[in-house]
Design a protein around this motif. Sequence first.
Motif, mmCIF file in Angstrom:
data_model
loop_
_atom_site.group_PDB
_atom_site.id
_atom_site.type_symbol
_atom_site.label_atom_id
_atom_site.label_comp_id
_atom_site.label_asym_id
_atom_site.label_seq_id
_atom_site.Cartn_x
_atom_site.Cartn_y
_atom_site.Cartn_z
ATOM 1 N N GLN A 167 0.815 -1.224 0.000
ATOM 2 C CA GLN A 167 0.000 0.000 0.000
ATOM 3 C C GLN A 167 0.844 1.268 0.000
ATOM 4 O O GLN A 167 0.327 2.358 0.101
ATOM 5 N N THR A 168 2.172 1.098 -0.085
ATOM 6 C CA THR A 168 3.053 2.260 -0.101
ATOM 7 C C THR A 168 2.717 3.120 -1.322
ATOM 8 O O THR A 168 2.575 2.595 -2.420
ATOM 9 N N PRO A 169 2.559 4.425 -1.122
ATOM 10 C CA PRO A 169 2.182 5.255 -2.274
ATOM 11 C C PRO A 169 3.248 5.244 -3.363
ATOM 12 O O PRO A 169 4.439 5.252 -3.064
ATOM 13 N N PRO A 170 2.825 5.209 -4.602
ATOM 14 C CA PRO A 170 3.769 5.143 -5.710
ATOM 15 C C PRO A 170 4.532 6.451 -5.900
ATOM 16 O O PRO A 170 4.054 7.516 -5.527
ATOM 17 N N SER A 171 5.702 6.387 -6.455
ATOM 18 C CA SER A 171 6.453 7.591 -6.773
ATOM 19 C C SER A 171 6.679 7.647 -8.281
ATOM 20 O O SER A 171 6.271 6.749 -9.008
ATOM 21 N N SER A 172 7.339 8.675 -8.742
ATOM 22 C CA SER A 172 7.444 8.881 -10.188
ATOM 23 C C SER A 172 8.462 7.949 -10.853
ATOM 24 O O SER A 172 9.225 7.265 -10.193
ATOM 25 N N VAL A 173 8.442 7.957 -12.168
ATOM 26 C CA VAL A 173 9.291 7.063 -12.970
ATOM 27 C C VAL A 173 10.773 7.348 -12.736
ATOM 28 O O VAL A 173 11.193 8.494 -12.668
ATOM 29 N N LEU A 174 11.556 6.264 -12.597
ATOM 30 C CA LEU A 174 13.003 6.401 -12.442
ATOM 31 C C LEU A 174 13.662 5.906 -13.717
ATOM 32 O O LEU A 174 13.291 4.852 -14.235
ATOM 33 N N LYS A 175 14.639 6.658 -14.193
ATOM 34 C CA LYS A 175 15.271 6.304 -15.456
ATOM 35 C C LYS A 175 16.787 6.340 -15.322
ATOM 36 O O LYS A 175 17.359 7.314 -14.847
ATOM 37 N N GLY B 297 19.774 5.267 -17.903
ATOM 38 C CA GLY B 297 20.161 4.700 -19.193
ATOM 39 C C GLY B 297 19.034 3.880 -19.784
ATOM 40 O O GLY B 297 17.906 4.376 -19.924
ATOM 41 N N GLU B 298 19.296 2.607 -20.068
ATOM 42 C CA GLU B 298 18.279 1.758 -20.701
ATOM 43 C C GLU B 298 17.266 1.207 -19.702
ATOM 44 O O GLU B 298 16.278 0.592 -20.069
ATOM 45 N N LEU B 299 17.517 1.462 -18.406
ATOM 46 C CA LEU B 299 16.632 0.922 -17.363
ATOM 47 C C LEU B 299 15.585 1.954 -16.927
ATOM 48 O O LEU B 299 15.911 3.076 -16.549
ATOM 49 N N GLU B 300 14.323 1.531 -17.003
ATOM 50 C CA GLU B 300 13.239 2.401 -16.544
ATOM 51 C C GLU B 300 12.407 1.665 -15.507
ATOM 52 O O GLU B 300 12.039 0.509 -15.704
ATOM 53 N N ILE B 301 12.109 2.348 -14.405
ATOM 54 C CA ILE B 301 11.292 1.754 -13.340
ATOM 55 C C ILE B 301 10.034 2.608 -13.178
ATOM 56 O O ILE B 301 10.121 3.820 -12.973
ATOM 57 N N PHE B 302 8.885 1.940 -13.280
ATOM 58 C CA PHE B 302 7.608 2.638 -13.136
ATOM 59 C C PHE B 302 6.928 2.171 -11.841
ATOM 60 O O PHE B 302 6.187 1.184 -11.854
ATOM 61 N N PRO B 303 7.172 2.882 -10.739
ATOM 62 C CA PRO B 303 6.651 2.431 -9.443
ATOM 63 C C PRO B 303 5.125 2.278 -9.431
ATOM 64 O O PRO B 303 4.599 1.363 -8.821
ATOM 65 N N GLU C 32 11.105 -8.906 -6.110
ATOM 66 C CA GLU C 32 12.215 -8.455 -6.960
ATOM 67 C C GLU C 32 12.040 -6.988 -7.342
ATOM 68 O O GLU C 32 12.991 -6.212 -7.344
ATOM 69 N N PHE C 33 10.802 -6.649 -7.645
ATOM 70 C CA PHE C 33 10.529 -5.259 -8.012
ATOM 71 C C PHE C 33 10.841 -4.325 -6.843
ATOM 72 O O PHE C 33 11.523 -3.300 -7.009
ATOM 73 N N ASN C 34 10.358 -4.677 -5.664
ATOM 74 C CA ASN C 34 10.589 -3.824 -4.491
ATOM 75 C C ASN C 34 12.070 -3.720 -4.158
ATOM 76 O O ASN C 34 12.543 -2.677 -3.711
ATOM 77 N N LEU C 35 12.782 -4.801 -4.378
ATOM 78 C CA LEU C 35 14.220 -4.807 -4.134
ATOM 79 C C LEU C 35 14.915 -3.805 -5.074
ATOM 80 O O LEU C 35 15.717 -2.974 -4.635
ATOM 81 N N LEU C 36 14.579 -3.883 -6.343
ATOM 82 C CA LEU C 36 15.173 -2.986 -7.329
ATOM 83 C C LEU C 36 14.825 -1.528 -7.016
ATOM 84 O O LEU C 36 15.685 -0.646 -7.027
ATOM 85 N N LEU C 37 13.567 -1.300 -6.708
ATOM 86 C CA LEU C 37 13.111 0.065 -6.419
ATOM 87 C C LEU C 37 13.816 0.624 -5.180
ATOM 88 O O LEU C 37 14.265 1.773 -5.177
ATOM 89 N N THR C 38 13.933 -0.205 -4.153
ATOM 90 C CA THR C 38 14.579 0.243 -2.917
ATOM 91 C C THR C 38 16.026 0.619 -3.174
ATOM 92 O O THR C 38 16.508 1.654 -2.715
#
Length: 223
Positions: A123-131, A133-139, A157-163
Motif C-alpha cells: 500500500q506504499t504510495p507510488p512515486s514517479s518514474v526512475l530512469k 540509461g536503458e533501465l526504466e522503473i515505473f513504481p 524483486e521489483f521492491n528490491l530494485l526500487l529500494t
Amino acid sequence: MSAQILIVEDEEDIARLIARTLEKESFEPLIATSLSEAQKIISQKLPALIILDLMLPDGDGLELCKSLRFREEKGIPVIILTAKGEEVDRILGFEMGADDYIVKPFSPRELALRVKAILRRSQTPPSSVLKFGELEIFPEHMEVRVAGKPVKLTRTEFNLLLTLAQAQGKVLSRETLLDKVWGYTFEGYARTVDTHVRRLRKKLGSAARYIETVWGIGYRFRN
Ligand code: CA
C-alpha cells in the motif's frame, strides 16, 4: 473495511488457528481446504493476500502461486506455509512469485506480523518514474523496462530494485534491505537477499550492472 485474507490449508486445526489470529488483528479470514476451493474463492472475492500451504489434497500449492502470477498482472501477495527444511520448495516458491514464506510450526503472532508487513508494503504510495540509461522503473505500475522491453519481476524483486534505486548510490546492507523490502529483519535470512539479487540481475540482463555488490556489506545501485 477489513481486508479479506484467504487461507489455503487442508489441516483444519492450522487453518482455524490462523483464522483466529487474523480475526484478532481485524482481518476477515476465508478458508479453503483444497486448490479447487481456493480457485473458486479467488475468482469471486479477490482477497488482499493468500496464505498458502503447499501440500494440498488435490495438488501442489505452487500451482496456484504460478497461475496467480500469470493471470493477474500484479498478483495477490502470497505467503507460503512450508514444513521445516523444505528448502527446494522455498526457492521454488519465490520463483513462482511468492512474497514470503513461513516455516511450520510457526507462531501465529509472527504470521500476523508478516501479513501486516506485506500489506503495508503493497500500500506504499507510488512515486514517479526512475530512469537510468536503458533501465526504466515505473513504481505506479510495478513495471520495469530494459531498452524499452518489459521485464517480468516478482513483487519482491521489483521492491528490491526500487529500494536500491531510490537509495541513490547509498550502500544498503542486507539487513536494511530485508527490513525495507520484506518488512522485517530475521537473523540468518541474509542469504534470501542474495538469492533475490541474483535472480533480479539475471532478469535485468544488461541493466544488471546497476546493482553492485559491496563485499561484506550489501548492495548499491550505481548510476
Ligand atoms: Ca497440507
